[in-house]
Design an enzyme around this catalytic site. Structure first.
Site, PDB file in Angstrom:
ATOM      1  N   ARG A 118       1.724 -25.601 -43.943  1.00 58.30           N
ATOM      2  CA  ARG A 118       3.184 -25.668 -43.875  1.00 58.30           C
ATOM      3  C   ARG A 118       3.889 -24.429 -44.409  1.00 58.30           C
ATOM      4  O   ARG A 118       4.780 -23.884 -43.766  1.00 58.30           O
ATOM      5  CB  ARG A 118       3.729 -26.857 -44.696  1.00 58.30           C
ATOM      6  CG  ARG A 118       3.845 -28.135 -43.981  1.00 58.30           C
ATOM      7  CD  ARG A 118       3.529 -29.265 -44.927  1.00 58.30           C
ATOM      8  NE  ARG A 118       2.170 -29.116 -45.387  1.00 58.30           N
ATOM      9  CZ  ARG A 118       1.113 -29.541 -44.690  1.00 58.30           C
ATOM     10  NH1 ARG A 118       1.293 -30.175 -43.574  1.00 58.30           N
ATOM     11  NH2 ARG A 118      -0.124 -29.341 -45.126  1.00 58.30           N
ATOM     12  N   THR A 119       3.516 -24.021 -45.602  1.00 54.44           N
ATOM     13  CA  THR A 119       4.316 -22.972 -46.247  1.00 54.44           C
ATOM     14  C   THR A 119       4.217 -21.675 -45.455  1.00 54.44           C
ATOM     15  O   THR A 119       5.228 -21.047 -45.136  1.00 54.44           O
ATOM     16  CB  THR A 119       3.855 -22.783 -47.706  1.00 54.44           C
ATOM     17  OG1 THR A 119       3.802 -24.068 -48.327  1.00 54.44           O
ATOM     18  CG2 THR A 119       4.802 -21.891 -48.470  1.00 54.44           C
ATOM     19  N   LYS A 156     -12.353  -6.808 -52.323  1.00 50.75           N
ATOM     20  CA  LYS A 156     -13.000  -5.578 -52.821  1.00 50.75           C
ATOM     21  C   LYS A 156     -12.533  -5.242 -54.238  1.00 50.75           C
ATOM     22  O   LYS A 156     -12.859  -4.191 -54.763  1.00 50.75           O
ATOM     23  CB  LYS A 156     -12.656  -4.404 -51.898  1.00 50.75           C
ATOM     24  CG  LYS A 156     -13.067  -4.598 -50.451  1.00 50.75           C
ATOM     25  CD  LYS A 156     -12.603  -3.401 -49.631  1.00 50.75           C
ATOM     26  CE  LYS A 156     -12.261  -3.811 -48.223  1.00 50.75           C
ATOM     27  NZ  LYS A 156     -11.463  -2.783 -47.548  1.00 50.75           N
ATOM     28  N   HIS A 191       6.145 -24.220 -57.245  1.00 54.44           N
ATOM     29  CA  HIS A 191       6.176 -24.076 -55.776  1.00 54.44           C
ATOM     30  C   HIS A 191       7.651 -24.138 -55.375  1.00 54.44           C
ATOM     31  O   HIS A 191       8.108 -25.127 -54.811  1.00 54.44           O
ATOM     32  CB  HIS A 191       5.365 -25.197 -55.130  1.00 54.44           C
ATOM     33  CG  HIS A 191       5.068 -25.006 -53.675  1.00 54.44           C
ATOM     34  ND1 HIS A 191       5.696 -24.068 -52.892  1.00 54.44           N
ATOM     35  CD2 HIS A 191       4.196 -25.657 -52.865  1.00 54.44           C
ATOM     36  CE1 HIS A 191       5.230 -24.158 -51.654  1.00 54.44           C
ATOM     37  NE2 HIS A 191       4.313 -25.100 -51.614  1.00 54.44           N
ATOM     38  N   ARG A 197       1.336 -16.586 -51.898  1.00 51.21           N
ATOM     39  CA  ARG A 197       0.687 -17.733 -52.560  1.00 51.21           C
ATOM     40  C   ARG A 197      -0.576 -17.226 -53.241  1.00 51.21           C
ATOM     41  O   ARG A 197      -1.311 -16.424 -52.661  1.00 51.21           O
ATOM     42  CB  ARG A 197       0.339 -18.820 -51.553  1.00 51.21           C
ATOM     43  CG  ARG A 197      -0.531 -19.905 -52.163  1.00 51.21           C
ATOM     44  CD  ARG A 197      -0.696 -21.095 -51.274  1.00 51.21           C
ATOM     45  NE  ARG A 197       0.537 -21.854 -51.181  1.00 51.21           N
ATOM     46  CZ  ARG A 197       0.628 -23.038 -50.583  1.00 51.21           C
ATOM     47  NH1 ARG A 197      -0.430 -23.571 -50.027  1.00 51.21           N
ATOM     48  NH2 ARG A 197       1.774 -23.671 -50.529  1.00 51.21           N
TER      49      ARG A 197
HETATM   50  N1   CP Z   1       3.455 -28.400 -48.964  1.00 54.57           N
HETATM   51  C1   CP Z   1       2.604 -27.344 -48.912  1.00 54.57           C
HETATM   52  O1   CP Z   1       2.640 -26.425 -49.747  1.00 54.57           O
HETATM   53  O2   CP Z   1       1.740 -27.379 -47.855  1.00 54.57           O
HETATM   54  P1   CP Z   1       0.700 -26.233 -47.513  1.00 54.57           P
HETATM   55  O3   CP Z   1      -0.291 -26.174 -48.642  1.00 54.57           O
HETATM   56  O4   CP Z   1       0.092 -26.640 -46.199  1.00 54.57           O
HETATM   57  O5   CP Z   1       1.463 -24.937 -47.423  1.00 54.57           O
END
Ligand code: CP
Length: 305
Positions: free
Chosen positions: A51-52, A80, A129, A101
Site C-alpha cells: 500500500r504505502t 554493499k 508510520h 521506509r
Molecule cells: N499499511 C501499510 O503500511 O501497508 P504496506 O506495508 O503494504 O505498505
C-alpha cells in the site's frame, strides 16, 4: 524545506488544510492532473510494502509527476554497505522528493538531516508510520465527520504496531478522545505511550477481550500481529490468532461503528465482515492515495505556485 517524520510535524490546523486539499483532490482529480509535471518522487523502501509504496507512486502519477526507486534493500547499494546518509545525498540529485521506509527506527530522520529534498517517513521499524496516520485521520474525518468526541478501540499488536503509536499521538491532540487498548498482556501498548496520555489527562482503558468493549466504540482499529517484529516464532504462533473479528462479535457493536485496519490483514478480520457497511478498510486504502497526493503537493510547496 520541510520533511514529514511524525504526524505531529503538522499542527491540527495544518492537518485540516491538508485534509481539505485531499478531499478536493478526490472530487476534482482533473484539476491536479499536471501540477507535478516535471517532478520526480523517489520511493526508497528497505522493507516490504504494497500500500504505502504503490499509493505514493499512484499519488505522484495522479499529479502528473514521475517515480523512481527501489522496493527492497537487496536491490540497492545498501547491500554493499552504503549508509542511508550517503544514499539520500545521491537520491537528492535524481528526485525532488523522497518517501523512505526502513526497518531501523530513526533511519528516515537521519536521511532528512542529510537531504537536499523533502523526506517522508514511510514507516521506520516499530516507531512511526505518519502517512498511515494521515490516511487514518482523513478516513475518520471524511466518514465520521469529526476527529474529536470519539471512543476508539485499538486492537491487536499495540506493542510493536507503529501505525498504532502514530495514531495515538495524533488523536491525543483532539478534544474528548477516549482510548480502549485491546491486547493480550504480551502486546500491551508501551508505557511511554500511556505515560504521555496520563500527562495530558486523556482517558484510556486496557482490556483483553474484544467482546467486553466492542459495544462502546465509535471506531475499531484492528491490527495484525506482526511476525517480523517477534524474536521468537513460538510467541508469534501463540498470539497470532488471539483476535478474530467475525460476524458474531460485530453483532455486539454499534450500528455506525467504523472498522479500520491499516492492512495487510492476516486472520484478525474474518472475510465475512468485508461486506458489512461498517468495514471501511479498503476505502481507507483509497484515502491513502488522496492524502499522499495532498502531502506531496504541500511538501513541494506547490500551493503558492
Ligand atoms: N499499511 C501499510 O503500511 O501497508 P504496506 O506495508 O503494504 O505498505
Amino acid at each position: 524545506m520541510r520533511h514529514l517524520m511524525s504526524p505531529l510535524d503538522f499542527t491540527t490546523e495544518e492537518l485540516d488544510r491538508l485534509f481539505d486539499l485531499a478531499n478536493d483532490m478526490e472530487r476534482h482529480m482533473d484539476k491536479y492532473a499536471h501540477v507535478c509535471d516535471g517532478k520526480k518522487l523517489a520511493t526508497c523502501f528497505y522493507e516490504p510494502s504494497t500500500r504505502t509504496r504503490l499509493s505514493f507512486e499512484a499519488a505522484m502519477l495522479n499529479l502528473g509527476g514521475k517515480v523512481l526507486g527501489f522496493s527492497d534493500a537487496g536491490s540497492s547499494s545498501a547491500s554493499k554497505g552504503e549508509s542511508v546518509a550517503d544514499t539520500i545525498r545521491v537520491i537528492s540529485c535524481y528526485a525532488d522528493i523522497c518517501a523512505m521506509r526502513h526497518p531501523k527506527e530513526g533511519a528516515p530522520m537521519v536521511a532528512a538531516s542529510r537531504s537536499n529534498i523533502p523526506v517522508i517517513n514511510a514507516g521506520d521499524g516499530g516507531h512511526q508510520h505518519p502517512t498511515q496516520t494521515l490516511t487514518d485521520l482523513l478516513t475518520i474525518r471524511s466518514l465520521k465527520g469529526r476527529l474529536d468526541n470519539l471512543t476508539i478501540g485499538l486492537c491487536g499488536d499495540l506493542k510493536f504496531g507503529r501505525t498504532v503509536h502514530s495514531l495515538i499521538h495524533a488523536l491525543s491532540r483532539y478534544e474528548n478522545i477516549r482510548f480502549l487498548f485491546i491486547s493480550p498482556e504480551e502486546l500491551r501498548v508501551p508505557d511511554y505511550m500511556t505515560d504521555m496520555l496520563k500527562e495530558k489527562g486523556i482517558g484510556y482503558t486496557e482490556v483483553i477481550r474484544l467482546e467486553d468493549c466492542i459495544g462502546d466504540l465509535d471506531l475499531l482499529y484492528m491490527t495484525r500481529v506482526q511476525r517480523e517484529r517477534f524474536f521468537n516464532e513460538e510467541d508469534y504462533v501463540r498470539l497470532k490468532d488471539f483476535y478474530i473479528l467475525d460476524k458474531d462479535k460485530l453483532a455486539l457493536a454499534q450500528k455506525d461503528m467504523l472498522i479500520l485496519h491499516p492492512l495487510p490483514r492476516v486472520n484478525e478480520i474474518s472475510v465475512e465482515v468485508d461486506d458489512d457497511p461498517r468495514a471501511v478498510y479498503f476505502k481507507q486504502a483509497q484515502y491513502g492515495v488522496y492524502v499522499r497526493m495532498a502531502l506531496i503537493y504541500t511538501l513541494l510547496g506547490l500551493e503558492n505556485s
